[in-house]
Design a protein around this motif. Structure first.
Motif, PDB file in Angstrom:
ATOM      1  N   ASP A   1      51.065  34.559  42.591  1.00 11.81           N
ATOM      2  CA  ASP A   1      50.829  34.893  43.998  1.00 11.81           C
ATOM      3  C   ASP A   1      49.795  36.001  44.119  1.00 11.81           C
ATOM      4  OD1 ASP A   1      52.839  33.236  45.499  1.00 11.81           O
ATOM      5  OD2 ASP A   1      54.189  34.249  44.111  1.00 11.81           O
ATOM      6  N   VAL A   2      49.851  36.967  43.219  1.00 10.46           N
ATOM      7  CA  VAL A   2      48.886  38.072  43.206  1.00 10.46           C
ATOM      8  C   VAL A   2      48.448  38.335  41.775  1.00 10.46           C
ATOM      9  CG1 VAL A   2      48.602  40.572  43.504  1.00 10.46           C
ATOM     10  CG2 VAL A   2      49.609  39.216  45.335  1.00 10.46           C
ATOM     11  N   ILE A   3      47.147  38.470  41.592  1.00  8.38           N
ATOM     12  CA  ILE A   3      46.582  38.920  40.318  1.00  8.38           C
ATOM     13  C   ILE A   3      45.955  40.285  40.570  1.00  8.38           C
ATOM     14  CG2 ILE A   3      44.867  38.480  38.519  1.00  8.38           C
ATOM     15  CD1 ILE A   3      45.278  35.493  38.972  1.00  8.38           C
ATOM     16  N   TRP A   4      46.545  41.315  39.969  1.00 12.66           N
ATOM     17  CA  TRP A   4      46.133  42.702  40.206  1.00 12.66           C
ATOM     18  C   TRP A   4      45.265  43.165  39.048  1.00 12.66           C
ATOM     19  CZ3 TRP A   4      47.193  45.477  44.623  1.00 12.66           C
ATOM     20  CH2 TRP A   4      46.808  46.821  44.612  1.00 12.66           C
ATOM     21  N   ILE A   5      44.020  43.585  39.349  1.00 10.94           N
ATOM     22  CA  ILE A   5      43.038  43.949  38.326  1.00 10.94           C
ATOM     23  C   ILE A   5      42.555  45.371  38.625  1.00 10.94           C
ATOM     24  CG2 ILE A   5      40.903  43.262  37.176  1.00 10.94           C
ATOM     25  CD1 ILE A   5      41.228  40.503  38.596  1.00 10.94           C
ATOM     26  N   GLN A   6      43.098  46.353  37.934  1.00 15.66           N
ATOM     27  CA  GLN A   6      42.780  47.750  38.267  1.00 15.66           C
ATOM     28  C   GLN A   6      42.237  48.510  37.067  1.00 15.66           C
ATOM     29  OE1 GLN A   6      45.654  49.849  40.587  1.00 15.66           O
ATOM     30  NE2 GLN A   6      44.736  51.851  40.242  1.00 15.66           N
ATOM     31  N   TRP A   7      41.138  49.223  37.309  1.00 19.02           N
ATOM     32  CA  TRP A   7      40.498  50.079  36.313  1.00 19.02           C
ATOM     33  C   TRP A   7      40.282  49.348  34.989  1.00 19.02           C
ATOM     34  CZ3 TRP A   7      43.953  54.403  38.490  1.00 19.02           C
ATOM     35  CH2 TRP A   7      43.229  55.151  39.431  1.00 19.02           C
ATOM     36  N   VAL A   8      39.719  48.134  35.077  1.00 18.01           N
ATOM     37  CA  VAL A   8      39.468  47.377  33.848  1.00 18.01           C
ATOM     38  C   VAL A   8      38.193  46.533  33.912  1.00 18.01           C
ATOM     39  CG1 VAL A   8      40.837  45.349  34.500  1.00 18.01           C
ATOM     40  CG2 VAL A   8      40.621  45.964  32.083  1.00 18.01           C
ATOM     41  N   ILE A   9      37.649  46.253  35.107  1.00 15.22           N
ATOM     42  CA  ILE A   9      36.484  45.353  35.176  1.00 15.22           C
ATOM     43  C   ILE A   9      35.251  45.954  34.509  1.00 15.22           C
ATOM     44  CG2 ILE A   9      37.289  44.159  37.253  1.00 15.22           C
ATOM     45  CD1 ILE A   9      35.191  45.781  38.835  1.00 15.22           C
ATOM     46  N   GLY A  10      35.203  47.266  34.353  1.00 14.80           N
ATOM     47  CA  GLY A  10      34.080  47.905  33.681  1.00 14.80           C
ATOM     48  C   GLY A  10      33.998  47.585  32.204  1.00 14.80           C
ATOM     49  N   HIS A  11      35.062  47.015  31.659  1.00 12.05           N
ATOM     50  CA  HIS A  11      35.064  46.609  30.255  1.00 12.05           C
ATOM     51  C   HIS A  11      34.575  45.178  30.062  1.00 12.05           C
ATOM     52  CE1 HIS A  11      36.599  50.150  28.392  1.00 12.05           C
ATOM     53  NE2 HIS A  11      37.728  50.154  29.059  1.00 12.05           N
ATOM     54  N   LEU A  12      34.137  44.528  31.160  1.00 10.64           N
ATOM     55  CA  LEU A  12      33.610  43.164  31.081  1.00 10.64           C
ATOM     56  C   LEU A  12      32.130  43.155  31.419  1.00 10.64           C
ATOM     57  CD1 LEU A  12      36.445  41.185  32.905  1.00 10.64           C
ATOM     58  CD2 LEU A  12      36.065  41.328  30.440  1.00 10.64           C
ATOM     59  N   THR A  13      31.361  42.346  30.710  1.00 11.66           N
ATOM     60  CA  THR A  13      29.975  42.124  31.108  1.00 11.66           C
ATOM     61  C   THR A  13      29.958  41.383  32.449  1.00 11.66           C
ATOM     62  OG1 THR A  13      29.812  39.966  30.022  1.00 11.66           O
ATOM     63  CG2 THR A  13      29.311  41.922  28.675  1.00 11.66           C
ATOM     64  N   ASP A  14      28.796  41.374  33.092  1.00  7.58           N
ATOM     65  CA  ASP A  14      28.685  40.682  34.380  1.00  7.58           C
ATOM     66  C   ASP A  14      29.142  39.234  34.277  1.00  7.58           C
ATOM     67  OD1 ASP A  14      27.708  42.960  35.525  1.00  7.58           O
ATOM     68  OD2 ASP A  14      25.701  42.173  35.958  1.00  7.58           O
ATOM     69  N   ASP A  15      28.591  38.515  33.309  1.00 11.18           N
ATOM     70  CA  ASP A  15      28.918  37.094  33.180  1.00 11.18           C
ATOM     71  C   ASP A  15      30.394  36.892  32.879  1.00 11.18           C
ATOM     72  OD1 ASP A  15      26.324  36.380  33.714  1.00 11.18           O
ATOM     73  OD2 ASP A  15      25.777  36.013  31.618  1.00 11.18           O
ATOM     74  N   HIS A  16      30.953  37.714  32.012  1.00 14.72           N
ATOM     75  CA  HIS A  16      32.374  37.575  31.681  1.00 14.72           C
ATOM     76  C   HIS A  16      33.263  37.926  32.869  1.00 14.72           C
ATOM     77  CE1 HIS A  16      31.808  37.771  27.023  1.00 14.72           C
ATOM     78  NE2 HIS A  16      31.564  36.577  27.532  1.00 14.72           N
ATOM     79  N   LEU A  17      32.840  38.892  33.680  1.00 19.43           N
ATOM     80  CA  LEU A  17      33.610  39.219  34.875  1.00 19.43           C
ATOM     81  C   LEU A  17      33.613  38.054  35.853  1.00 19.43           C
ATOM     82  CD1 LEU A  17      35.235  41.019  36.733  1.00 19.43           C
ATOM     83  CD2 LEU A  17      33.098  42.155  37.415  1.00 19.43           C
ATOM     84  N   VAL A  18      32.454  37.462  36.071  1.00 19.18           N
ATOM     85  CA  VAL A  18      32.367  36.307  36.972  1.00 19.18           C
ATOM     86  C   VAL A  18      33.246  35.169  36.461  1.00 19.18           C
ATOM     87  CG1 VAL A  18      30.834  34.492  37.836  1.00 19.18           C
ATOM     88  CG2 VAL A  18      30.091  36.886  37.876  1.00 19.18           C
ATOM     89  N   GLU A  19      33.160  34.889  35.169  1.00 20.26           N
ATOM     90  CA  GLU A  19      33.967  33.806  34.596  1.00 20.26           C
ATOM     91  C   GLU A  19      35.462  34.115  34.688  1.00 20.26           C
ATOM     92  OE1 GLU A  19      32.392  33.576  30.680  1.00 20.26           O
ATOM     93  OE2 GLU A  19      30.430  32.837  31.355  1.00 20.26           O
ATOM     94  N   PHE A  20      35.827  35.363  34.456  1.00 19.14           N
ATOM     95  CA  PHE A  20      37.238  35.739  34.542  1.00 19.14           C
ATOM     96  C   PHE A  20      37.759  35.588  35.969  1.00 19.14           C
ATOM     97  CE2 PHE A  20      40.448  39.193  35.169  1.00 19.14           C
ATOM     98  CZ  PHE A  20      41.480  38.556  34.489  1.00 19.14           C
ATOM     99  N   LEU A  21      36.976  36.022  36.952  1.00 21.70           N
ATOM    100  CA  LEU A  21      37.403  35.879  38.344  1.00 21.70           C
ATOM    101  C   LEU A  21      37.563  34.407  38.725  1.00 21.70           C
ATOM    102  CD1 LEU A  21      35.263  38.654  40.096  1.00 21.70           C
ATOM    103  CD2 LEU A  21      37.730  38.682  39.677  1.00 21.70           C
ATOM    104  N   ARG A  22      36.693  33.557  38.208  1.00 25.15           N
ATOM    105  CA  ARG A  22      36.830  32.116  38.475  1.00 25.15           C
ATOM    106  C   ARG A  22      38.139  31.582  37.889  1.00 25.15           C
ATOM    107  NH1 ARG A  22      30.617  30.614  36.814  1.00 25.15           N
ATOM    108  NH2 ARG A  22      29.632  31.101  38.827  1.00 25.15           N
ATOM    109  N   ARG A  23      38.472  32.036  36.682  1.00 26.05           N
ATOM    110  CA  ARG A  23      39.730  31.591  36.066  1.00 26.05           C
ATOM    111  C   ARG A  23      40.926  32.129  36.849  1.00 26.05           C
ATOM    112  NH1 ARG A  23      36.870  33.144  31.399  1.00 26.05           N
ATOM    113  NH2 ARG A  23      38.261  34.908  30.990  1.00 26.05           N
ATOM    114  N   CYS A  24      40.796  33.354  37.350  1.00 33.02           N
ATOM    115  CA  CYS A  24      41.866  33.931  38.165  1.00 33.02           C
ATOM    116  C   CYS A  24      42.078  33.112  39.437  1.00 33.02           C
ATOM    117  CB  CYS A  24      41.548  35.382  38.525  1.00 33.02           C
ATOM    118  SG  CYS A  24      41.747  36.551  37.163  1.00 33.02           S
TER     119      CYS A  24
END
Length: 237
Positions: A144-167
């Motif tokens: 219902d909720v995916i909470w992502i706090q103080w961690v996106i800075g550890h992902l490259t741009d492309d990996h962040l985009v891909e992770f959000l798509r999977r989320c």
């Protein structure tokens, strides 16, 4: 995790200019950094343990606007805590609001500590995933909720985009992705100490759009110390 940080007096970069020369090194340096951090609330918050209550109260007020029953409301069945550490957010925010919670973190020691830190409520944690978010695959339509706090800075741009798509694929109907993180004043600021970056809002907004998500609410966390980065919370669908 990327902790609350003092705003540095340094040059800002576009992501292309400070792009990670070697992604493997970028991720392995971060893993090594966190293995040296004590599994405590103060460790999770980079020495700013005193702001935990303010942080949790702000997050609860933000999240409760979306939860409930009825058309368009987000359910309270299962939440995912990304970059969970020892379970600070799971314990104080997610378990009080959701029936079950999953944790994912790259540091096994933190997840081991979470089992005792969460106390009796740990029985409502169904999964402890030890995995970097660049490799993590949420189960389809589980959360219902995916909470992502103080961690996106550890992902490259492309990996962040891909992770959000999977989320997005991991959400139940009317589910919500929440990103809460440090925000740079302009551009992208690298941090070689913990091997991370801090992006400005324009950069973050572009990455969210690339992931095919819409920002349905955005707020700045109030009452944090003036010397640290601004922290913004974004609700995405």
């Amino acid at each position: 995790m990327v902790v609350p940080k003092v705003f540095p007096h340094t040059t800002n970069y576009g992501m292309e200019d400070c792009l990670i020369e070697d992604q493997t090194t970028f991720y392995s340096k971060a893993e090594h950094y966190w293995k040296e951090v004590p599994p405590t609330v103060d460790g999770m918050l980079g020495g700013y343990g005193s702001i935990s209550n303010i942080d949790i109260n702000g997050s609860k007020k933000f999240l409760q606007k979306f939860l409930g029953e009825g058309q368009g409301k987000t359910g309270t069945g299962c939440a995912l805590d990304c970059g969970a550490g020892i379970g600070r957010i799971t314990k104080r925010l997610l378990l009080p609001l959701f029936r079950t919670v999953d944790l994912v973190d790259v540091t096994q020691e933190f997840l081991d500590k979470a089992r005792s830190y969460l106390g009796d409520e740990a029985k409502r944690v169904e999964n402890y995933f030890c995995c970097g978010l660049q490799d993590f695959q949420p189960q389809p339509e589980r959360y219902d909720v995916i909470w992502i706090q103080w961690v996106i800075g550890h992902l490259t741009d492309d990996h962040l985009v891909e992770f959000l798509r999977r989320c997005r694929s991991g959400l139940r109907p009317n589910g919500l992705i929440v990103v809460k993180d440090n925000v740079a004043f302009e551009g992208v600021i690298p941090d070689d100490v913990d091997s991370s970056v801090c992006r400005d809002l324009n950069v973050l907004h572009r990455l969210v759009a690339r992931a095919g998500l819409n920002i349905i609410c955005e707020e700045q966390q109030q009452n944090f110390p003036e010397e640290i980065y601004q922290v913004h919370t974004l609700a995405l669908r």
